[in-house]
Design a protein around this motif. Structure first.
Motif, PDB file in Angstrom:
ATOM      1  N   LEU A 111       0.835  -1.207   0.000  1.00  0.00           N
ATOM      2  CA  LEU A 111       0.000   0.000   0.000  1.00  0.00           C
ATOM      3  C   LEU A 111       0.868   1.256   0.000  1.00  0.00           C
ATOM      4  O   LEU A 111       0.584   2.223  -0.722  1.00  0.00           O
ATOM      5  N   ALA A 112       1.967   1.212   0.765  1.00  0.00           N
ATOM      6  CA  ALA A 112       2.878   2.367   0.824  1.00  0.00           C
ATOM      7  C   ALA A 112       3.426   2.679  -0.566  1.00  0.00           C
ATOM      8  O   ALA A 112       3.483   3.845  -0.978  1.00  0.00           O
ATOM      9  N   LYS A 113       3.791   1.626  -1.282  1.00  0.00           N
ATOM     10  CA  LYS A 113       4.323   1.814  -2.641  1.00  0.00           C
ATOM     11  C   LYS A 113       3.272   2.435  -3.538  1.00  0.00           C
ATOM     12  O   LYS A 113       3.534   3.389  -4.275  1.00  0.00           O
ATOM     13  N   GLN A 114       2.036   1.918  -3.426  1.00  0.00           N
ATOM     14  CA  GLN A 114       0.936   2.423  -4.250  1.00  0.00           C
ATOM     15  C   GLN A 114       0.653   3.899  -3.946  1.00  0.00           C
ATOM     16  O   GLN A 114       0.544   4.713  -4.860  1.00  0.00           O
ATOM     17  N   VAL A 115       0.602   4.215  -2.654  1.00  0.00           N
ATOM     18  CA  VAL A 115       0.316   5.590  -2.245  1.00  0.00           C
ATOM     19  C   VAL A 115       1.422   6.527  -2.715  1.00  0.00           C
ATOM     20  O   VAL A 115       1.154   7.589  -3.305  1.00  0.00           O
ATOM     21  N   SER A 116       2.667   6.125  -2.510  1.00  0.00           N
ATOM     22  CA  SER A 116       3.768   7.032  -2.894  1.00  0.00           C
ATOM     23  C   SER A 116       3.800   7.205  -4.414  1.00  0.00           C
ATOM     24  O   SER A 116       4.093   8.293  -4.902  1.00  0.00           O
ATOM     25  N   LYS A 117       3.450   6.137  -5.153  1.00  0.00           N
ATOM     26  CA  LYS A 117       3.418   6.266  -6.623  1.00  0.00           C
ATOM     27  C   LYS A 117       2.350   7.266  -7.048  1.00  0.00           C
ATOM     28  O   LYS A 117       2.600   8.174  -7.850  1.00  0.00           O
ATOM     29  N   GLN A 118       1.163   7.150  -6.443  1.00  0.00           N
ATOM     30  CA  GLN A 118       0.054   8.031  -6.837  1.00  0.00           C
ATOM     31  C   GLN A 118       0.335   9.486  -6.436  1.00  0.00           C
ATOM     32  O   GLN A 118       0.115  10.409  -7.211  1.00  0.00           O
ATOM     33  N   LEU A 119       0.887   9.675  -5.206  1.00  0.00           N
ATOM     34  CA  LEU A 119       1.157  11.045  -4.765  1.00  0.00           C
ATOM     35  C   LEU A 119       2.290  11.662  -5.586  1.00  0.00           C
ATOM     36  O   LEU A 119       2.272  12.853  -5.894  1.00  0.00           O
ATOM     37  N   THR A 120       3.260  10.834  -5.971  1.00  0.00           N
ATOM     38  CA  THR A 120       4.358  11.335  -6.803  1.00  0.00           C
ATOM     39  C   THR A 120       3.833  11.756  -8.169  1.00  0.00           C
ATOM     40  O   THR A 120       4.220  12.804  -8.700  1.00  0.00           O
ATOM     41  N   ALA A 121       2.928  10.953  -8.711  1.00  0.00           N
ATOM     42  CA  ALA A 121       2.344  11.290 -10.017  1.00  0.00           C
ATOM     43  C   ALA A 121       1.522  12.567  -9.909  1.00  0.00           C
ATOM     44  O   ALA A 121       1.541  13.410 -10.810  1.00  0.00           O
ATOM     45  N   HIS A 122       0.855  12.754  -8.779  1.00  0.00           N
ATOM     46  CA  HIS A 122      -0.014  13.923  -8.593  1.00  0.00           C
ATOM     47  C   HIS A 122       0.807  15.192  -8.372  1.00  0.00           C
ATOM     48  O   HIS A 122       0.604  16.184  -9.068  1.00  0.00           O
ATOM     49  N   ASP A 123       1.718  15.211  -7.410  1.00  0.00           N
ATOM     50  CA  ASP A 123       2.590  16.365  -7.132  1.00  0.00           C
ATOM     51  C   ASP A 123       3.738  15.896  -6.249  1.00  0.00           C
ATOM     52  O   ASP A 123       3.651  15.935  -5.009  1.00  0.00           O
ATOM     53  N   ALA A 124       4.821  15.465  -6.885  1.00  0.00           N
ATOM     54  CA  ALA A 124       5.941  14.851  -6.156  1.00  0.00           C
ATOM     55  C   ALA A 124       6.534  15.805  -5.116  1.00  0.00           C
ATOM     56  O   ALA A 124       6.734  15.429  -3.952  1.00  0.00           O
ATOM     57  N   LEU A 125       6.775  17.062  -5.520  1.00  0.00           N
ATOM     58  CA  LEU A 125       7.433  17.996  -4.596  1.00  0.00           C
ATOM     59  C   LEU A 125       6.565  18.246  -3.364  1.00  0.00           C
ATOM     60  O   LEU A 125       7.058  18.251  -2.226  1.00  0.00           O
ATOM     61  N   ALA A 126       5.252  18.413  -3.586  1.00  0.00           N
ATOM     62  CA  ALA A 126       4.345  18.661  -2.453  1.00  0.00           C
ATOM     63  C   ALA A 126       4.348  17.474  -1.487  1.00  0.00           C
ATOM     64  O   ALA A 126       4.385  17.655  -0.271  1.00  0.00           O
ATOM     65  N   ALA A 127       4.352  16.256  -2.036  1.00  0.00           N
ATOM     66  CA  ALA A 127       4.346  15.059  -1.181  1.00  0.00           C
ATOM     67  C   ALA A 127       5.634  14.991  -0.349  1.00  0.00           C
ATOM     68  O   ALA A 127       5.590  14.755   0.861  1.00  0.00           O
ATOM     69  N   HIS A 128       6.782  15.239  -0.983  1.00  0.00           N
ATOM     70  CA  HIS A 128       8.053  15.186  -0.254  1.00  0.00           C
ATOM     71  C   HIS A 128       8.165  16.346   0.735  1.00  0.00           C
ATOM     72  O   HIS A 128       8.651  16.184   1.856  1.00  0.00           O
ATOM     73  N   ALA A 129       7.705  17.539   0.321  1.00  0.00           N
ATOM     74  CA  ALA A 129       7.772  18.697   1.217  1.00  0.00           C
ATOM     75  C   ALA A 129       6.974  18.412   2.482  1.00  0.00           C
ATOM     76  O   ALA A 129       7.456  18.624   3.596  1.00  0.00           O
ATOM     77  N   ARG A 130       5.761  17.889   2.310  1.00  0.00           N
ATOM     78  CA  ARG A 130       4.872  17.649   3.450  1.00  0.00           C
ATOM     79  C   ARG A 130       5.354  16.477   4.305  1.00  0.00           C
ATOM     80  O   ARG A 130       5.491  16.587   5.517  1.00  0.00           O
ATOM     81  N   ASP A 131       5.624  15.317   3.639  1.00  0.00           N
ATOM     82  CA  ASP A 131       5.854  14.089   4.405  1.00  0.00           C
ATOM     83  C   ASP A 131       7.320  13.815   4.734  1.00  0.00           C
ATOM     84  O   ASP A 131       7.608  13.046   5.641  1.00  0.00           O
ATOM     85  N   GLU A 132       8.222  14.425   4.003  1.00  0.00           N
ATOM     86  CA  GLU A 132       9.643  14.214   4.299  1.00  0.00           C
ATOM     87  C   GLU A 132      10.239  15.416   5.041  1.00  0.00           C
ATOM     88  O   GLU A 132      10.937  15.257   6.036  1.00  0.00           O
TER      89      GLU A 132
END
Ligand code: ZN
Length: 230
Positions: A111-132
């Motif tokens: 599930l983690a792989k699926q979620v990270s793939k979808q969020l990366t496709a949607h807006d990679a920088l926003a996902a990394h900024a928020r969660d990393e």
């Protein structure tokens, strides 16, 4: 169906800054006024000192807030720039990194792989900024607003004991400024605790204690100087 849920932490940020600024203004200016009054200064010099304390305190709060929020903004911008480069140069590694963050948060690896793939496709920088990096939109630094807000709240806080010192006679400045400042501090402490959902009495007692301590310390210094000058 979105259920209504009220989280105070969403709304408390600006109030906490405002209360802290006002507390600072009340404690530092009332202590200044009490210190100089205890040293037997004239009424005019006491008011002058209080006014100088208000202006210098407000300016130093503004400068301090502007510098600290600006450096936070610089750090955020630099982090985001580095992240953008890493996403461009090593996308696979970044995807793994995001996946492992979600696994640590409790998702199954699939599930983690699926979620990270979808969020990366949607807006990679926003996902990394928020969660990393923990950079969330709402926390975007606004140095000018922060500087103006803390200078204004400090000045409002400082104006309270200054006003009291202005309206009472020289002999009554120490007791009236001390008493009214403790009341203002207790009210602010109680308000901040109430809005934050914390124990009102603890909030009130905490700020009144430190206010009283600061005023006692300056009164002590003032009386030492008063004796030395006389
Ligand atoms: Zn990353």
């Amino acid at each position: 169906m979105r259920h209504s849920e009220y989280h105070r932490s969403h709304h408390i940020g600006w109030l906490r800054a405002a209360v802290l600024g006002a507390n600072d203004g009340i404690i530092s200016t009332s202590s200044l006024i009490i210190g100089i009054a205890t040293a037997h200064a004239t009424h005019q010099n006491i008011l002058l000192t209080g006014m100088a304390g208000l202006v210098s305190g407000a300016m130093s709060m503004a400068a301090g807030e502007y510098v600290s929020v600006s450096s936070q903004s610089d750090t955020e911008t630099a982090d985001l720039g580095r992240e953008r480069d890493e996403l461009a140069t090593q996308p696979e590694h970044e995807l793994e990194e995001l996946t492992s963050i979600y696994i640590h948060r409790g998702l199954t690896p699939e599930l983690a792989k699926q979620v990270s793939k979808q969020l990366t496709a949607h807006d990679a920088l926003a996902a990394h900024a928020r969660d990393e990096l923990g950079i969330i939109d709402t926390m975007n630094a606004r140095p000018i607003q922060a500087a103006l807000a803390s200078a204004a709240t400090f000045a409002v806080g400082a104006a309270l004991p200054l006003f009291i010192a202005f309206i009472v006679s020289t002999a009554n400045i120490v007791p009236f400024v001390a008493l009214t400042s403790l009341v203002f501090l207790a009210l602010l402490g109680g308000l901040a605790a109430k809005v934050g959902g914390a124990n009102v009495w603890i909030g009130t007692g905490r700020v009144a204690f430190w206010g009283a301590l600061a005023m006692a310390a300056t009164a002590g210094v003032g009386s030492l100087f008063g004796v030395a000058v006389a």
